[in-house]
Write an enzyme that holds these catalytic residues in place. Structure first.
Site, PDB file in Angstrom:
ATOM      1  N   TYR A 186       0.824  -1.210   0.000  1.00  0.00           N
ATOM      2  CA  TYR A 186       0.000   0.000   0.000  1.00  0.00           C
ATOM      3  C   TYR A 186       0.861   1.265   0.000  1.00  0.00           C
ATOM      4  CZ  TYR A 186      -3.936   3.057   1.287  1.00  0.00           C
ATOM      5  OH  TYR A 186      -4.903   4.033   1.307  1.00  0.00           O
ATOM      6  N   GLN A 230      -0.686  -5.292   0.465  1.00  0.00           N
ATOM      7  CA  GLN A 230      -1.541  -4.965  -0.685  1.00  0.00           C
ATOM      8  C   GLN A 230      -1.124  -5.803  -1.897  1.00  0.00           C
ATOM      9  OE1 GLN A 230      -2.952  -0.849  -2.266  1.00  0.00           O
ATOM     10  NE2 GLN A 230      -1.021  -1.336  -3.297  1.00  0.00           N
TER      11      GLN A 230
END
Lengths: 301, 312
Positions: free
Chosen positions: B87, B171
């Site tokens: 992320y 992520q």
């Protein structure tokens, strides 16, 4: 420590002193809770250059211990580091600063990653980290100026810039540092192919004739040269034994630090290393119930 | 199987029109030419690895950047790995994968550094950008940008189209799941600490960023909780998981405070592939046992993409 080192940093700090911070502080309701209010802060640093930070103030009457998250080698500026329980903001004033080039401090200069570590590295005067170090100092000055902050409990946390800020500015009582960029860089970089240090290898492969100037610049940023100026109690977080910057590699830095030092070898677990650092800070800041502000999955079950 | 985490009851349901929604998105994307561009980067090229900057066009005609590395010594058709970013991570130059014998593409989906000219909600903010509308939610384009990385690899003559893998953590782990689900050409997948899975459960299980962005949003807009949950169900990796048919390994940390291990277990249960393995690491957080697990990943890709057992 060379005379050039002293002169270089004295001139940088003098330039910073001549530049008023002119703070602007604005509340950010989206990131505010019942236990803490978040503010966006803009400050002027050398250049002049405007940098941005997130200031979080706990609810209630202070003064509170404070954590200063110094600029990092990454584009993103975090309010608090990823994985830290938001409840940390209920006990500490926190302030995280984006050095020039990071997001929110990226106009007019937007840094590249990789790219930042070697931007202007062949000339100490133009090396981008001179400005970033000044930004880090400015951030610490700002935090210390806040009436909510207990001056006897100011922890500077981060990588190299945490230690550099604590060396260049008064007021840090504790430092938690994980060296990554500036520990004997000229000697260490050739022993790795991993970024960010690989930037130095890339640069010298492309510009081998600049090796001497790069070495000179890196000498002005070497953590061991800053270390004697750090009187704060320091937690030095080393890599796992056998890694590039393990406890053995960092021994010269540990012994050069001016204040009490705890060296902790990474256990290669963000959980174990994280709990250790949180407890270390809490004990020294008089926070007795650290368990209450640890992330849910780190608490004893 | 890790006891406490495995006992978690996943509350997620799959929207009835989930497949139709994504079929429509894919239809829109397929009408947009990739327009791939590959530019040598001499500064980042070394004796053993050639590095290039790559650009291609994705949904909404957003131009996406990536790093492309290839071993100097390679076969005419070389296996390839797509690396998907965390992320907050700046997408890395994947020289390490090239040194292991793969062509490697490290993609910067929209909003990431080098791909933010047309779309830049910032960090924090990406996770809740347009979160009440699945047709404009940030991850609609972000996912497609990642999947188009596979399309770019397939467009390269030097890539063996029958030996493409995908990997990432956090992520990147979540993007690995959706990419393996939506691109049948992926032959092996390794997902670490998969984020973007079990969103609405995760925000009850942990209060750390980035998931805390959703809690921040709902604190300010509590009346939008239903709309947020409805949108996120279309983007939840758990709802993609039954489409995965390739060999896959998943590693999780049982003390992960960023991506709760409960959601990793729920994801693993839903993965459709019969060749799947869960590697839970007790005493580990969000790094999910990376130091030990790296050798597992190396052996996994060596077996499935290089056709040999790698030394640990």
């Amino acid at each position: 420590v060379t005379p050039e080192f002293d002169a270089y940093w004295r001139e940088t700090l003098d330039e910073l002193d001549r530049r008023p911070a002119c703070p602007e502080i604005e509340a950010i309701p989206l990131r505010s809770t019942t236990f803490a209010t978040l503010y966006g802060v803009r400050l002027t640093s050398v250049g002049p250059y405007r940098v941005f930070g997130y200031l979080s103030l706990p609810a209630g009457r202070g003064p509170f211990p404070a954590i200063y998250y110094a600029p990092k080698y990454q584009s993103v500026l975090e309010i608090i580091p990823q994985g830290t329980a938001n409840l940390q903001r209920s006990r500490y004033v926190t302030f995280s600063l984006a050095g020039r080039g990071q997001r929110n401090s990226d106009s007019p200069y937007a840094a590249m990653f990789p790219g930042l570590l070697t931007d202007g590295i062949d000339d100490p005067a133009s090396y981008v980290f001179r400005g970033i170090a000044a930004d880090a100092v400015r951030g610490l000055e700002f935090l210390r100026s806040r009436p909510e902050v207990s001056p006897s409990r100011v922890v500077v946390v981060g990588n190299d810039l945490a230690l550099i800020a604590a060396a260049l500015a008064p007021g840090a009582t504790h430092v938690v540092t994980t060296p990554a960029l500036f520990h004997r860089t000229a000697e260490v970089a050739p022993r790795t192919q991993a970024y960010p240090l690989e930037e130095v290898n890339d640069y010298l492969r492309a510009f081998p004739h600049r090796a001497a100037s790069v070495r000179r610049t890196l000498g002005l940023f070497d953590l061991t040269a800053f270390a004697p100026r750090v009187s704060a109690t320091t937690l030095l977080l080393a890599g796992a034994p056998g890694s590039l910057l393990d406890g053995r590699a960092l021994e010269p830095l540990r012994s050069a630090l001016g204040g009490p030092v705890t060296l902790h070898d990474s256990e290669q677990s963000s959980y174990k290393d994280g709990v250790y650092a949180e407890r270390w800070m809490a004990e020294r800041c008089g926070i007795g119930d650290v368990e209450a502000i640890l992330p849910e999955h780190w608490r004893a079950r | 199987m890790p006891g406490t985490a495995a006992a978690h009851r996943c509350t997620l349901t799959k929207p009835d029109d989930f497949d139709a929604f994504w079929d429509d998105v894919l239809r829109q994307a397929s009408a947009i030419p990739l327009d791939g561009e590959i530019v040598p980067d001499p500064l980042r090229t070394s004796d053993d690895v050639e590095t290039f900057q790559v650009f291609y066009t994705s949904l909404d005609r957003v131009r996406v950047a990536a790093w492309y590395c290839r071993p100097r010594r390679r076969a005419a058709r070389t296996p390839a790995i797509l690396f998907t970013p965390g992320y907050q991570m700046d997408p890395p130059i994947p020289k390490d994968l090239a040194r292991k014998g793969y062509i490697a593409l490290s993609v910067a989906p929209r909003g990431k550094l080098r791909s933010l000219g047309q779309f830049n909600p910032g960090y924090p903010n990406l996770l809740t950008h347009n979160v009440v509308d699945r047709h404009t939610y940030a991850y609609r384009g972000f996912y497609v940008d990642t999947w188009r990385g596979v399309d770019f690899l397939l467009s390269r003559d030097e890539v063996d189209p029958a030996r493409i893998g995908v990997t990432g953590s956090s992520q990147g782990g979540g993007l690995t799941i959706t990419t393996a689900a939506m691109r049948r050409q992926v032959r092996a997948a390794s997902a670490g600490a998969p984020y973007l899975c079990g969103f609405m459960d995760a925000i009850e299980l942990t209060h750390t960023y980035p998931y805390e962005e959703i809690n921040d949003y709902l604190r300010l807009h509590p009346e939008r909780r239903g709309a947020v949950a409805e949108t996120l169900a279309y983007f939840d990796g758990i709802n993609f998981a039954d489409r995965i048919s390739c060999p896959i390994i998943v590693n999780i940390g049982l003390q992960d405070n960023v991506v709760p291990p409960e959601t990793g277990c729920a994801l693993f249960e839903r993965i459709g592939s019969r060749d799947k393995q869960l590697h839970p690491y007790d005493g580990h957080g969000h790094e999910a046992g990376r130091a030990r697990h790296a050798a597992v990943v190396d052996r996994f890709f060596a077996r499935h993409l290089l056709g040999r057992e790698a030394s640990a």
